[in-house]
Design a protein around this motif. Structure first.
Motif, PDB file in Angstrom:
ATOM      1  N   VAL A 107       0.821  -1.215   0.000  1.00  8.50           N
ATOM      2  CA  VAL A 107       0.000   0.000   0.000  1.00  8.50           C
ATOM      3  C   VAL A 107       0.856   1.266   0.000  1.00  8.50           C
ATOM      4  O   VAL A 107       0.376   2.343  -0.379  1.00  8.50           O
ATOM      5  N   SER A 108       2.125   1.157   0.392  1.00  6.96           N
ATOM      6  CA  SER A 108       2.994   2.333   0.404  1.00  6.96           C
ATOM      7  C   SER A 108       3.286   2.841  -1.003  1.00  6.96           C
ATOM      8  O   SER A 108       3.718   3.993  -1.167  1.00  6.96           O
ATOM      9  N   LYS A 109       3.056   2.030  -2.005  1.00  5.67           N
ATOM     10  CA  LYS A 109       3.340   2.437  -3.374  1.00  5.67           C
ATOM     11  C   LYS A 109       2.367   3.496  -3.882  1.00  5.67           C
ATOM     12  O   LYS A 109       2.624   4.115  -4.914  1.00  5.67           O
ATOM     13  N   PHE A 110       1.271   3.706  -3.153  1.00  2.00           N
ATOM     14  CA  PHE A 110       0.219   4.583  -3.659  1.00  2.00           C
ATOM     15  C   PHE A 110       0.030   5.825  -2.794  1.00  2.00           C
ATOM     16  O   PHE A 110      -1.059   6.383  -2.716  1.00  2.00           O
ATOM     17  N   MET A 111       1.098   6.251  -2.153  1.00  2.00           N
ATOM     18  CA  MET A 111       1.006   7.413  -1.271  1.00  2.00           C
ATOM     19  C   MET A 111       0.671   8.691  -2.040  1.00  2.00           C
ATOM     20  O   MET A 111       0.015   9.581  -1.520  1.00  2.00           O
ATOM     21  N   GLN A 112       1.112   8.799  -3.282  1.00  2.00           N
ATOM     22  CA  GLN A 112       0.914  10.035  -4.028  1.00  2.00           C
ATOM     23  C   GLN A 112      -0.532  10.197  -4.489  1.00  2.00           C
ATOM     24  O   GLN A 112      -1.132  11.270  -4.311  1.00  2.00           O
ATOM     25  N   ASN A 113      -1.099   9.139  -5.085  1.00  3.04           N
ATOM     26  CA  ASN A 113      -2.465   9.218  -5.606  1.00  3.04           C
ATOM     27  C   ASN A 113      -3.258   7.988  -5.182  1.00  3.04           C
ATOM     28  O   ASN A 113      -3.537   7.102  -6.000  1.00  3.04           O
ATOM     29  N   PRO A 114      -3.634   7.895  -3.919  1.00  2.00           N
ATOM     30  CA  PRO A 114      -4.392   6.718  -3.468  1.00  2.00           C
ATOM     31  C   PRO A 114      -5.826   6.727  -3.972  1.00  2.00           C
ATOM     32  O   PRO A 114      -6.435   7.791  -4.137  1.00  2.00           O
ATOM     33  N   CYS A 115      -6.331   5.545  -4.218  1.00  2.00           N
ATOM     34  CA  CYS A 115      -7.724   5.370  -4.640  1.00  2.00           C
ATOM     35  C   CYS A 115      -8.535   4.778  -3.487  1.00  2.00           C
ATOM     36  O   CYS A 115      -7.993   4.363  -2.467  1.00  2.00           O
ATOM     37  N   HIS A 116      -9.837   4.720  -3.687  1.00  2.00           N
ATOM     38  CA  HIS A 116     -10.702   4.167  -2.645  1.00  2.00           C
ATOM     39  C   HIS A 116     -10.370   2.701  -2.375  1.00  2.00           C
ATOM     40  O   HIS A 116     -10.466   2.242  -1.232  1.00  2.00           O
ATOM     41  N   LEU A 117      -9.976   1.954  -3.403  1.00  2.00           N
ATOM     42  CA  LEU A 117      -9.618   0.560  -3.203  1.00  2.00           C
ATOM     43  C   LEU A 117      -8.390   0.434  -2.311  1.00  2.00           C
ATOM     44  O   LEU A 117      -8.303  -0.473  -1.481  1.00  2.00           O
ATOM     45  N   HIS A 118      -7.448   1.354  -2.447  1.00  2.00           N
ATOM     46  CA  HIS A 118      -6.251   1.328  -1.606  1.00  2.00           C
ATOM     47  C   HIS A 118      -6.609   1.645  -0.152  1.00  2.00           C
ATOM     48  O   HIS A 118      -6.007   1.096   0.772  1.00  2.00           O
ATOM     49  N   VAL A 119      -7.583   2.522   0.032  1.00  2.00           N
ATOM     50  CA  VAL A 119      -8.046   2.822   1.390  1.00  2.00           C
ATOM     51  C   VAL A 119      -8.658   1.573   2.019  1.00  2.00           C
ATOM     52  O   VAL A 119      -8.444   1.281   3.208  1.00  2.00           O
ATOM     53  N   VAL A 120      -9.410   0.818   1.226  1.00  2.00           N
ATOM     54  CA  VAL A 120     -10.003  -0.431   1.718  1.00  2.00           C
ATOM     55  C   VAL A 120      -8.909  -1.399   2.158  1.00  2.00           C
ATOM     56  O   VAL A 120      -9.025  -2.072   3.195  1.00  2.00           O
ATOM     57  N   ASP A 121      -7.827  -1.460   1.398  1.00  2.00           N
ATOM     58  CA  ASP A 121      -6.725  -2.350   1.747  1.00  2.00           C
ATOM     59  C   ASP A 121      -6.065  -1.929   3.064  1.00  2.00           C
ATOM     60  O   ASP A 121      -5.715  -2.783   3.895  1.00  2.00           O
ATOM     61  N   VAL A 122      -5.883  -0.630   3.249  1.00  2.00           N
ATOM     62  CA  VAL A 122      -5.298  -0.143   4.498  1.00  2.00           C
ATOM     63  C   VAL A 122      -6.218  -0.454   5.672  1.00  2.00           C
ATOM     64  O   VAL A 122      -5.760  -0.877   6.753  1.00  2.00           O
TER      65      VAL A 122
END
Length: 372
Positions: free
Chosen positions: A174-189
């Motif tokens: 999940v650290s790979k998406f710090m610049q432009n996170p999406c809602h799916l990445h938020v779900v993963d966190v």
């Protein structure tokens, strides 16, 4: 930084020369370390049975000679304004517990604060930090409008990996998406944090009777990154039964085969082995025997032990082949381990519940012993 009021009567381009470090400046840590180092040298401090762990202005002192520790504390107090907090129980969010069997480290309070920050106190827990075979991409739709909380949570999770190697791979993803996170990445966190909510007291146990013998495990997937097709490597080092070092990282270049990906992972892990062996020698615990370095890829083992450069390896950078020198110098042997027992698998891929729990025990990542 702004000059004090009244120093300049009118706007000017003049600047002030700062003759000492101020707390918060980027130069402050370096200035403090220089001052602290010079003070230790003035005290004739040399390599001995007393060790100091310095993090900015927080210091842990340990060793086998209590009288020498007391003398050092007094000398440091003469040079700095210091407070002795007694036996180590809490350090920068790290909780330290002792019993007759060994030492237990966890970050229970820090984990609870993180769960509260995410607002997931009442959410049900899950058994693994990641869904099985999940793939992450940068070009997911639905960018979140304000990534501030996402970045706070990922940064906090990254600090939590100090005692929670079981979430290291998930946090790396999940650290790979710090610049432009999406809602799916938020779900993963949020899933990682829900996993932590059911295991908030878990931590690393260091048995007192564990042998002081270093061993290492290394593994890699192949083209695991969906965006770059780079492989994700992972390794871990144990001193006897105690886990002391681990890593999960995307490789810098694309590998042409799974063998090449694992060979590059072994090269990186071998560098850590050599550094750790040097560190142990400095603190008077030299490794008298070679460090067993376990791999589950027989092709990699053959390449590392074969001095002949053949066509399948001639494109690999020369510095990667220094692992052969380590084998020749008997720094490491390369015993084979089955994939089912490859501990480093936890740092390269998501896992099913049973396999995840099995490897947790191998890492000595447990709940607090009942006597603590």
């Amino acid at each position: 930084m702004k000059p004090p009021p009244g120093l300049f009567s009118s706007p000017t381009s003049d600047v002030c020369k700062l003759k000492r470090s101020l707390y918060g400046l980027k130069q402050a840590p370096r200035a403090w370390c220089d001052k602290f180092r010079s003070t230790l040298l003035q005290l004739s401090f040399e390599q001995s049975c007393v060790l100091l762990l310095v993090y900015v202005d927080d210091i842990i002192i340990t060793g086998t000679d209590s009288s020498l520790i007391t003398s050092l504390q007094q000398q440091l107090k003469d040079s700095f304004h210091m407070k002795d907090l007694g036996t180590l129980t809490y350090f920068l969010g790290l909780e330290v517990h002792y019993n007759s069997l060994g030492v237990f480290l966890n970050q229970c309070k820090y984990t609870q604060d993180l769960i509260a920050l995410a607002g997931l106190q009442e959410s049900p827990s899950v058994d693994t930090p990641l869904e099985l075979n999940v793939k992450y991409r940068r070009d997911e739709r639905d960018l979140i409008p304000d990534p501030t909380l996402f970045r706070q949570l990922v940064g906090s999770l990254n600090y939590l990996t100090i005692t929670r190697p079981d979430i290291f791979f998930a946090v790396q993803q999940v650290s790979k998406f710090m610049q432009n996170p999406c809602h799916l990445h938020v779900v993963d966190v949020r899933r990682i944090i829900r996993y932590l909510s059911g295991t908030s007291t878990r931590g690393l146990f260091f048995p007192s009777g564990s042998p002081i013998q270093l061993k290492a495990f290394s593994d890699s997937d192949w083209a695991g990154c969906s965006d770059t097709h780079c492989s994700v490597m992972g390794w871990c080092m144990s001193l006897g039964d105690s886990l002391i070092s681990w890593k999960s990282k995307k490789q810098d270049c694309v590998s042409k085969s799974s063998t090449e990906a694992e060979y590059r992972a072994m090269y990186t892990a071998c560098s850590e082995i050599i550094w750790l062996r040097g560190l142990f020698a400095e603190i008077e615990f030299p490794q008298s025997s070679p460090t067993s370095f376990y791999a589950d890829n027989t092709s990699v083992i053959q390449i590392a032990t074969n001095p002949v450069y053949h066509e399948r390896t001639k494109h690999i950078e020369v510095d990667c082949h220094f692992i052969r020198e380590a084998v020749d110098r008997r720094v490491i042997p390369l015993p084979h381990v089955s994939s089912d027992l490859q501990i480093a698998d936890m740092f390269t891929k998501s896992m099913a519940r049973q396999c995840h729990r099995f490897l947790l025990g191998k890492l000595m990542l447990v709940d607090p012993p009942t006597s603590i």
